[in-house]
Design a protein around this motif. Structure first.
Motif, short mmCIF file in Angstrom:
data_model
loop_
_atom_site.label_atom_id
_atom_site.label_comp_id
_atom_site.label_asym_id
_atom_site.label_seq_id
_atom_site.Cartn_x
_atom_site.Cartn_y
_atom_site.Cartn_z
N ARG A 1 0.85 -1.20 0.00
CA ARG A 1 0.00 0.00 0.00
C ARG A 1 0.88 1.25 0.00
N ARG A 2 1.91 1.25 0.84
CA ARG A 2 2.81 2.41 0.92
C ARG A 2 3.58 2.60 -0.38
N PHE A 3 4.21 1.53 -0.87
CA PHE A 3 5.01 1.63 -2.09
C PHE A 3 4.14 2.03 -3.29
N ALA A 4 2.97 1.42 -3.42
CA ALA A 4 2.11 1.70 -4.58
C ALA A 4 1.71 3.17 -4.64
N LYS A 5 1.34 3.73 -3.49
CA LYS A 5 0.93 5.14 -3.48
C LYS A 5 2.11 6.05 -3.80
#
Length: 196
Positions: free
Chosen positions: A101-105
């Motif tokens: 979630r963190r990396f994708a955003k």
């Protein structure tokens, strides 16, 4: 006699900034730096001038949005909230989900906006690996590698699976990645003297 509705309390500058930042992030992913203050205002449900009472310029707003997404503190809190008594499989899946979630955003924003704000530091990456290792530590006896090494692998796989340019082909979901991390490609390590 009619009663006038109570006037909504005015927001502090910090609350107003937070509300605007909530609205701008998805718009930045969709429109990049070409997003207009009118679009931001409509999405936030405010007058366009309110943006400039919270931020000096659109560029300052975009930098603040990027800094907010790069801020490691929410990720630290999410990791600290994981239940260390949960089964290892659930904890690994939770780590994969949080990391992706963190990396994708972050990658979606950087692809749309470009590299603005402070770059993630090497120290933060090491810190995250250490925090992930702490989540794995209760199952030290089950791990084939030290928790810090397992955490490094989990972080690398989650990172690679979050970058569309790297995953070329069918997307991975968190369950599939968790199974690959825990059980590998063949399910078990072959014994050195096993006959084929």
């Amino acid at each position: 006699m009619t009663v006038k509705p109570a006037r909504a309390r005015s927001l502090s500058v910090e609350d107003r900034q937070s509300m605007i930042l909530d609205a701008v992030t998805p718009l930045l992913i969709e429109h990049g730096q070409g997003v207009t203050t009118r679009q931001i205002a409509e999405c936030a449900g405010i007058a366009e001038g309110t943006i400039f009472r919270a931020f000096d310029s659109k560029d300052e707003l975009i930098r603040a949005a990027m800094d907010r997404q790069l801020d490691p503190e929410p990720f630290r809190r999410d990791l600290a909230a994981l239940d260390l008594s949960a089964p290892l499989e659930q904890r690994v899946r939770a780590m994969v989900t949080l990391l992706r979630r963190r990396f994708a955003k972050i990658f979606a924003l950087m692809s749309s906006v470009g590299a603005m704000g402070r770059p993630p530091s090497h120290d933060v990456a090491h810190e995250f690996t250490g925090l992930l290792a702490q989540v794995l530590a209760p199952d030290l006896a089950r791990l084939a590698v030290p928790p810090a090494r397992a955490a490094q692998v989990i972080r690398m796989i989650a990172l690679a699976a979050s970058v569309p340019h790297i995953t070329a082909g069918a997307a991975f979901d968190d369950d599939e990645l968790t199974a690959l991390i825990l059980y590998g490609l063949i399910g078990a390590q072959a014994q050195p003297n096993a006959t084929l």
